[in-house]
Every structure is written in C-alpha cells, then in structure tokens.
Design a protein around this motif. Structure first.
Motif, short mmCIF file in Angstrom:
data_model
loop_
_atom_site.label_atom_id
_atom_site.label_comp_id
_atom_site.label_asym_id
_atom_site.label_seq_id
_atom_site.Cartn_x
_atom_site.Cartn_y
_atom_site.Cartn_z
N ALA A 40 36.97 44.10 53.74
CA ALA A 40 36.90 45.50 53.35
C ALA A 40 36.26 45.69 51.97
O ALA A 40 35.36 46.52 51.80
N LEU A 41 36.70 44.93 50.98
CA LEU A 41 36.15 45.09 49.63
C LEU A 41 35.08 44.06 49.29
O LEU A 41 34.38 44.19 48.29
N GLY A 42 34.96 43.03 50.10
CA GLY A 42 33.89 42.06 49.93
C GLY A 42 34.07 41.04 48.82
O GLY A 42 33.09 40.45 48.37
N PHE A 43 35.31 40.80 48.38
CA PHE A 43 35.52 39.84 47.30
C PHE A 43 35.09 38.43 47.69
O PHE A 43 34.40 37.74 46.94
N ASP A 44 35.49 38.00 48.90
CA ASP A 44 35.11 36.65 49.35
C ASP A 44 33.60 36.54 49.50
O ASP A 44 32.99 35.54 49.12
N GLU A 45 32.99 37.56 50.09
CA GLU A 45 31.55 37.55 50.29
C GLU A 45 30.81 37.55 48.95
O GLU A 45 29.79 36.88 48.79
N PHE A 46 31.34 38.30 47.98
CA PHE A 46 30.73 38.34 46.65
C PHE A 46 30.69 36.94 46.05
O PHE A 46 29.64 36.50 45.55
N GLN A 47 31.81 36.22 46.11
CA GLN A 47 31.86 34.86 45.56
C GLN A 47 30.89 33.94 46.29
O GLN A 47 30.15 33.17 45.67
#
Length: 92
Positions: A20-27
C-alpha cells in the motif's frame, strides 16, 4: 518529491504486487538504482583502462575470459552430474 517517491516506491516487477505505501519496494528499488550506478561507474573505469590496451592485450584478455567461463561451466556440470558423468563424457 511526491512523484519521485511514487515512481520509486512502486513495484517494478510485473509478477509482484506492491504494498500500500511502498516501503519495501522503495528499499528494493533504491538498492537497484545504487547498484546500477555502481556498475556504470565500474564500467566507465574498465572502458578507460581498456582504451590504453593494445589489440594483442585485448585478445589475450578475451581468450582468458573464455577459458575461465568454460572452466566455470565445467565445474558446474561436474557438481550437477558428478565425477562419474565427467569421466563418461571424456571417454566418449
């Protein structure tokens, strides 16, 4: 900043749904970007170094690279089929 974050925090893998917020994808994506920049820098240094080599040195380096790749492939094949398989191939 909002558009940049939305691009970097989205899943770049078509087979994987993003969070939903993309934290994992951002990393993950920041790691991929850093690795890409590092490779680009390494490639530039290699190109600069290769520019000073003679044709003979380039050909020698290519032959050495081919030899190492064949050796690696053979080692992987030995691991896969074992020593017995290697001996059978060599006896053919």
């Amino acid at each position: 900043v909002g558009i940049t974050y939305s691009v970097i925090s989205s899943s770049w893998d078509e087979d994987r749904e993003g969070s939903a917020l993309g934290f994992d994808e951002f990393q993950t994506n920041m790691g991929n970007l850093k690795a890409g920049l590092s490779r680009s820098s390494s490639n530039a240094m290699l190109r600069e170094k290769a520019a000073g080599l003679s044709e003979e040195e380039v050909q020698n380096a290519l032959r050495d690279l081919d030899r190492r790749e064949r050796k690696k492939e053979e080692e992987e094949l030995i691991k896969k089929e074992g020593l017995k398989g290697k001996l059978e191939r060599e006896l053919e």
